[in-house]
Design an enzyme around this catalytic site. Structure first.
Site, PDB file in Angstrom:
ATOM      1  N   PHE A   1       2.097   4.345 -11.872  1.00 38.79           N
ATOM      2  CA  PHE A   1       0.814   4.120 -12.536  1.00 38.79           C
ATOM      3  C   PHE A   1      -0.248   3.647 -11.552  1.00 38.79           C
ATOM      4  CE2 PHE A   1       1.226   3.823 -17.406  1.00 38.79           C
ATOM      5  CZ  PHE A   1       2.074   4.916 -17.427  1.00 38.79           C
TER       6      PHE A   1
ATOM      7  N   ASP B   1       0.888  -1.157   0.000  1.00 40.82           N
ATOM      8  CA  ASP B   1       0.000   0.000   0.000  1.00 40.82           C
ATOM      9  C   ASP B   1       0.933   1.215   0.000  1.00 40.82           C
ATOM     10  OD1 ASP B   1      -1.613   2.144   0.560  1.00 40.82           O
ATOM     11  OD2 ASP B   1      -2.671   1.181   2.229  1.00 40.82           O
TER      12      ASP B   1
ATOM     13  N   TYR C   1     -11.892  12.666  -9.425  1.00 38.83           N
ATOM     14  CA  TYR C   1     -10.737  11.926  -9.951  1.00 38.83           C
ATOM     15  C   TYR C   1      -9.779  12.880 -10.672  1.00 38.83           C
ATOM     16  CZ  TYR C   1      -8.325   8.949 -13.395  1.00 38.83           C
ATOM     17  OH  TYR C   1      -7.386   8.346 -14.197  1.00 38.83           O
TER      18      TYR C   1
ATOM     19  N   ASN D   1      -6.244  12.670 -18.946  1.00 39.07           N
ATOM     20  CA  ASN D   1      -7.000  13.674 -19.705  1.00 39.07           C
ATOM     21  C   ASN D   1      -8.078  14.316 -18.832  1.00 39.07           C
ATOM     22  OD1 ASN D   1      -9.898  12.423 -20.657  1.00 39.07           O
ATOM     23  ND2 ASN D   1      -8.402  10.776 -20.444  1.00 39.07           N
TER      24      ASN D   1
HETATM   25  C1  15L Z   1      -8.871   7.694 -17.414  1.00 38.94           C
HETATM   26  O1  15L Z   1      -8.155   8.475 -16.805  1.00 38.94           O
HETATM   27  C2  15L Z   1      -9.296   6.417 -16.790  1.00 38.94           C
HETATM   28  O2  15L Z   1      -8.335   5.880 -15.916  1.00 38.94           O
HETATM   29  C3  15L Z   1      -9.714   5.390 -17.808  1.00 38.94           C
HETATM   30  O3  15L Z   1     -10.423   4.381 -17.133  1.00 38.94           O
HETATM   31  C4  15L Z   1     -10.571   6.002 -18.928  1.00 38.94           C
HETATM   32  O4  15L Z   1     -11.771   6.475 -18.403  1.00 38.94           O
HETATM   33  C5  15L Z   1      -9.819   7.143 -19.574  1.00 38.94           C
HETATM   34  O5  15L Z   1      -9.394   8.086 -18.604  1.00 38.94           O
HETATM   35  C6  15L Z   1     -10.689   7.884 -20.621  1.00 38.94           C
HETATM   36  O6  15L Z   1     -10.868   9.089 -20.525  1.00 38.94           O
HETATM   37  O7  15L Z   1     -11.135   7.224 -21.560  1.00 38.94           O
END
Ligand code: 15L
Length: 288
Positions: A78, A58, A143, A119
């Protein structure tokens, strides 16, 4: 502009979140270049061929992270909660663990960290807007906010401690794009691995780049990556006929780069709403 004299690959690299989907996709490329690739994750998947090699940890546990970092020259981070969630899960995996890892990395003399931003750190930009690495953060979710936190923490540690870092705002990583949105933000694992290699070797301080292949529908001006030597070899363009109409029925999701992450719980007015099913963000010409 290609930067002169990149450093050799670091001898010992720690890959966190090594059992996750994206890390597993890039592992073979990294294993081929690293003298030692140490794998860590919080749990092991039974179907993972590297299950026996996985160091369970962890990353919010400072003592465990100190052990993991012994002899490590660079970290590819990651690990993290990979999608929208309530705060407790995100704060533990994407804030507390990240702060713990960066602090321990400084203490352990780690030279570089390449990390998975997303993104979704900029997902509230409309798809009609092309943004570069200097675009102010515009997270589309809790997130996304945690990814902005990581970018800020990396910047702090580069400035204060000289810990070099490359943040990759990853789009959608997999063997092929899966829908119309991914025609813009898809990245093939080989291209992502190339970016990781750049982060491990290029002359840089702290830099954010976009983790996307050479997609002509991309929302990103990825000059910052190109200036570090990035030359993607894959493109989503050939998938356009199959995927152009694979759009969300939700016009809010279709309006913003972050798609469903931006649309979830969205209450504000959306300028120039688009018609569901009408592909937008038409190609801007040949990929750079
Ligand atoms: C992310 O950051 C996620 O981890 C992945 O699961 C997808 O949702 C990806 O972006 C996305 O935008 O397609």
């Amino acid at each position: 502009m290609n930067p002169a004299s990149p450093s050799p690959w670091p001898a010992c690299v720690l890959l966190t979140g090594a059992g996750g989907k994206v890390a597993r996709a890039v592992r073979p490329y990294l294993a081929a270049r690293c003298q030692t690739l140490r794998l860590t994750d919080i749990a092991v998947n039974d179907d993972d061929p590297a299950a026996d090699e996985m160091h369970l940890a962890d990353l919010a546990d400072p003592a465990r992270v100190r052990e993991l970092l012994q002899g490590v020259d660079a970290v590819v981070h990651f690990a993290g909660y990979p999608r929208e969630a309530d705060w407790p899960a995100l704060l533990h995996a994407n804030v507390q663990a990240v702060a713990c890892l960066w602090g321990a990395a400084v203490d352990a003399g780690v030279q570089r960290i390449v990390y998975a931003s997303s993104n979704h750190a900029v997902g509230y930009y409309p798809r009609s807007q092309r943004i570069d690495a200097d675009a102010p953060a515009r997270p589309d979710s809790r997130y996304g906010v945690t990814k902005v936190f990581m970018e800020a923490l990396a910047s702090l540690h580069a400035d204060k401690h000289g810990l070099r870092a490359l943040g990759i705002r990853i789009g959608s990583c997999g063997p092929r794009p899966v829908d119309a949105r991914a025609l813009a933000h898809w990245v093939h694992p080989e291209d992502l691995a190339q970016l990781i290699g750049i982060g491990l070797t290029a002359h840089l301080h702290h830099q954010v780049v976009y983790g996307v292949s050479a997609n002509r529908r991309s929302w990103y001006d990825n000059r910052a990556a190109e200036q570090l030597g990035y030359q993607p070899v894959h493109s989503a363009d050939g998938f356009e006929p199959a995927l152009l109409h694979a759009v969300s029925p939700d016009p809010v999701a279709e309006h913003f780069q972050g798609g469903s992450f931006a649309a979830a719980g969205h209450r504000s007015p959306v300028p120039n709403r688009i018609t569901p099913g009408c592909p937008q963000n038409a190609a801007r010409g040949p990929a750079a």
